[in-house]
Design a protein around this motif. Structure first.
Motif, PDB file in Angstrom:
ATOM      1  N   MET A  88      28.325  37.655  42.977  1.00 50.54           N
ATOM      2  CA  MET A  88      28.447  36.734  44.107  1.00 50.54           C
ATOM      3  C   MET A  88      29.275  37.338  45.234  1.00 50.54           C
ATOM      4  N   ALA A  89      30.369  38.027  44.881  1.00 49.97           N
ATOM      5  CA  ALA A  89      31.202  38.648  45.917  1.00 49.97           C
ATOM      6  C   ALA A  89      30.413  39.699  46.684  1.00 49.97           C
ATOM      7  N   MET A  90      29.694  40.546  45.956  1.00 51.83           N
ATOM      8  CA  MET A  90      28.915  41.591  46.606  1.00 51.83           C
ATOM      9  C   MET A  90      27.794  40.997  47.447  1.00 51.83           C
ATOM     10  N   TYR A  91      27.169  39.940  46.958  1.00 52.58           N
ATOM     11  CA  TYR A  91      26.055  39.326  47.676  1.00 52.58           C
ATOM     12  C   TYR A  91      26.534  38.716  48.992  1.00 52.58           C
ATOM     13  N   VAL A  92      27.693  38.025  48.945  1.00 51.02           N
ATOM     14  CA  VAL A  92      28.248  37.436  50.161  1.00 51.02           C
ATOM     15  C   VAL A  92      28.538  38.519  51.193  1.00 51.02           C
ATOM     16  N   VAL A  93      29.126  39.627  50.770  1.00 51.99           N
ATOM     17  CA  VAL A  93      29.485  40.705  51.692  1.00 51.99           C
ATOM     18  C   VAL A  93      28.246  41.456  52.179  1.00 51.99           C
ATOM     19  N   LEU A  94      27.327  41.782  51.282  1.00 50.66           N
ATOM     20  CA  LEU A  94      26.147  42.561  51.672  1.00 50.66           C
ATOM     21  C   LEU A  94      25.259  41.817  52.666  1.00 50.66           C
ATOM     22  N   THR A  95      25.180  40.485  52.536  1.00 49.08           N
ATOM     23  CA  THR A  95      24.329  39.720  53.453  1.00 49.08           C
ATOM     24  C   THR A  95      24.935  39.610  54.850  1.00 49.08           C
ATOM     25  N   VAL A  96      26.185  40.035  55.004  1.00 49.51           N
ATOM     26  CA  VAL A  96      26.774  40.100  56.344  1.00 49.51           C
ATOM     27  C   VAL A  96      26.128  41.229  57.141  1.00 49.51           C
ATOM     28  N   PHE A  97      25.864  42.351  56.461  1.00 51.76           N
ATOM     29  CA  PHE A  97      25.429  43.573  57.151  1.00 51.76           C
ATOM     30  C   PHE A  97      23.957  43.935  56.922  1.00 51.76           C
ATOM     31  N   LEU A  98      23.391  43.529  55.794  1.00 47.98           N
ATOM     32  CA  LEU A  98      22.038  43.961  55.434  1.00 47.98           C
ATOM     33  C   LEU A  98      21.031  42.829  55.576  1.00 47.98           C
ATOM     34  N   PHE A  99      19.780  43.222  55.815  1.00 43.53           N
ATOM     35  CA  PHE A  99      18.709  42.257  56.036  1.00 43.53           C
ATOM     36  C   PHE A  99      17.530  42.571  55.107  1.00 43.53           C
ATOM     37  N   GLN A 100      16.696  41.546  54.892  1.00 46.31           N
ATOM     38  CA  GLN A 100      15.436  41.742  54.183  1.00 46.31           C
ATOM     39  C   GLN A 100      14.372  40.962  54.938  1.00 46.31           C
ATOM     40  N   LYS A 101      13.500  41.679  55.616  1.00 40.18           N
ATOM     41  CA  LYS A 101      12.477  41.032  56.433  1.00 40.18           C
ATOM     42  C   LYS A 101      11.629  40.095  55.585  1.00 40.18           C
ATOM     43  N   GLY A 102      11.522  38.867  56.023  1.00 40.74           N
ATOM     44  CA  GLY A 102      10.683  37.884  55.360  1.00 40.74           C
ATOM     45  C   GLY A 102      11.385  37.078  54.282  1.00 40.74           C
ATOM     46  N   SER A 103      12.615  37.444  53.917  1.00 36.79           N
ATOM     47  CA  SER A 103      13.295  36.753  52.816  1.00 36.79           C
ATOM     48  C   SER A 103      14.119  35.575  53.315  1.00 36.79           C
ATOM     49  N   SER A 104      14.094  34.480  52.564  1.00 30.30           N
ATOM     50  CA  SER A 104      14.921  33.325  52.910  1.00 30.30           C
ATOM     51  C   SER A 104      16.386  33.590  52.611  1.00 30.30           C
ATOM     52  N   SER A 106      17.993  36.203  53.608  1.00 30.70           N
ATOM     53  CA  SER A 106      18.524  37.072  54.658  1.00 30.70           C
ATOM     54  C   SER A 106      18.751  36.280  55.939  1.00 30.70           C
ATOM     55  N   LYS A 107      19.714  36.727  56.738  1.00 27.12           N
ATOM     56  CA  LYS A 107      19.859  36.148  58.073  1.00 27.12           C
ATOM     57  C   LYS A 107      18.643  36.560  58.910  1.00 27.12           C
ATOM     58  N   PRO A 108      18.304  35.781  59.937  1.00 27.71           N
ATOM     59  CA  PRO A 108      17.179  36.151  60.803  1.00 27.71           C
ATOM     60  C   PRO A 108      17.404  37.515  61.432  1.00 27.71           C
ATOM     61  N   MET A 109      16.323  38.222  61.677  1.00 28.14           N
ATOM     62  CA  MET A 109      16.406  39.556  62.263  1.00 28.14           C
ATOM     63  C   MET A 109      16.138  39.487  63.764  1.00 28.14           C
ATOM     64  N   GLY A 110      16.842  40.311  64.529  1.00 30.91           N
ATOM     65  CA  GLY A 110      16.603  40.387  65.966  1.00 30.91           C
ATOM     66  C   GLY A 110      17.260  39.306  66.787  1.00 30.91           C
ATOM     67  N   LYS A 111      18.057  38.436  66.146  1.00 28.89           N
ATOM     68  CA  LYS A 111      18.767  37.410  66.907  1.00 28.89           C
ATOM     69  C   LYS A 111      20.034  37.036  66.147  1.00 28.89           C
ATOM     70  N   LYS A 112      20.963  36.437  66.879  1.00 30.08           N
ATOM     71  CA  LYS A 112      22.231  36.077  66.267  1.00 30.08           C
ATOM     72  C   LYS A 112      22.073  34.841  65.394  1.00 30.08           C
ATOM     73  N   ALA A 113      22.733  34.882  64.248  1.00 33.02           N
ATOM     74  CA  ALA A 113      22.745  33.733  63.357  1.00 33.02           C
ATOM     75  C   ALA A 113      24.016  32.927  63.604  1.00 33.02           C
ATOM     76  N   PRO A 114      24.011  31.624  63.308  1.00 31.58           N
ATOM     77  CA  PRO A 114      25.226  30.806  63.501  1.00 31.58           C
ATOM     78  C   PRO A 114      26.434  31.370  62.751  1.00 31.58           C
ATOM     79  N   GLN A 115      26.159  32.035  61.608  1.00 31.38           N
ATOM     80  CA  GLN A 115      27.261  32.593  60.812  1.00 31.38           C
ATOM     81  C   GLN A 115      27.979  33.733  61.530  1.00 31.38           C
TER      82      GLN A 115
END
Length: 237
Positions: A88-104, A106-115
């Motif tokens: 869980m710790a790694m997942y929280v940190v990795l999702t700050v910087f990394l993306f997965q196109k098409g995955s729910s 992941s944060k949206p790509m190409g635009k700022k997320a509220p987070q």
């Protein structure tokens, strides 16, 4: 001409406070309840298994309360908790910087997320969390408090795994007439790292499956899934 019906004074029945509280916290309560059930099952079955092992080696069976003080129990509990909190710790940190196109997941790509918004620029109200209103180092800690808590829980579980594992390992050593080892010596052993890696690998496999599968598969009604009719290439919520 028919006259309009008079207001009979009826009112919508308000939900009971306890019922509303349970509804508001249902996800947490069910998970805590399932944890309690499975934890209890682990304790009972673990005590029975430990007693069988003791009798096999000429020892005496132990009661449930006595079992809770054994290295066998401590190692079994924290070996698993360690891997969960690491995941869980790694997942929280990795999702700050990394993306997965098409995955729910992941944060949206190409635009700022509220987070990504800087809380220092947010309009503050009475409902704004106190650390945000306070600012300074308190806000700095607060904006990374989720990963910080999970990291601390991982380190605590990792330490207890080492302590409980040492006790269980030494018990096994003594039953074979061998010398005891220190916690540091146990942590340098292949057994300690095998116990850790066998759990860590499964946790990250599960995350990888969820991240990848959420691109193409759906679960209607779940926040872990994209809307059923949304295209595969749409990323994030």
């Amino acid at each position: 001409m028919l006259k309009p019906a008079k207001n009979q004074g009826t009112s919508v029945k308000q939900p009971h406070a306890l019922s509303q509280w349970i509804k508001d916290h249902g996800l947490l309560l069910v998970n805590v309840g399932l944890f309690a059930v499975f934890f209890g099952g682990m304790v009972l079955s673990g005590a029975a298994n430990y007693s069988e092992e003791q009798q096999t080696h000429g020892g005496s069976p132990v009661g449930v309360l006595e079992y809770l003080t054994t290295g066998h129990f401590v190692e079994a509990v924290f070996e698993n908790w360690e891997s969960e909190f690491l995941q869980m710790a790694m997942y929280v940190v990795l999702t700050v910087f990394l993306f997965q196109k098409g995955s729910s997941e992941s944060k949206p790509m190409g635009k700022k997320a509220p987070q990504d918004e800087d809380p220092r620029d947010a309009k503050q109200t009475a409902k704004t969390p106190w650390p945000v209103r306070r600012g300074g180092w308190i806000l700095k800690v607060y904006e990374h408090s989720l990963s910080g808590l999970l990291a601390l829980l991982f380190l605590a579980s990792f330490t207890m795994h080492a302590i409980g594992g040492t006790a269980a390992y030494n018990e096994e050593q003594l039953s074979h007439g061998l010398a005891e080892v220190s916690t540091w010596e146990y942590m340098a052993s292949s057994q300690f790292w095998f116990e850790s890696f066998q759990n860590w690998q499964s946790e990250f496999l599960a995350v990888a499956v969820l991240v990848g599968a959420s691109v193409y598969l759906r679960e209607r009604g779940s926040p872990e899934s994209k809307p059923v009719a949304e295209p595969h290439y749409e990323t994030g919520a």
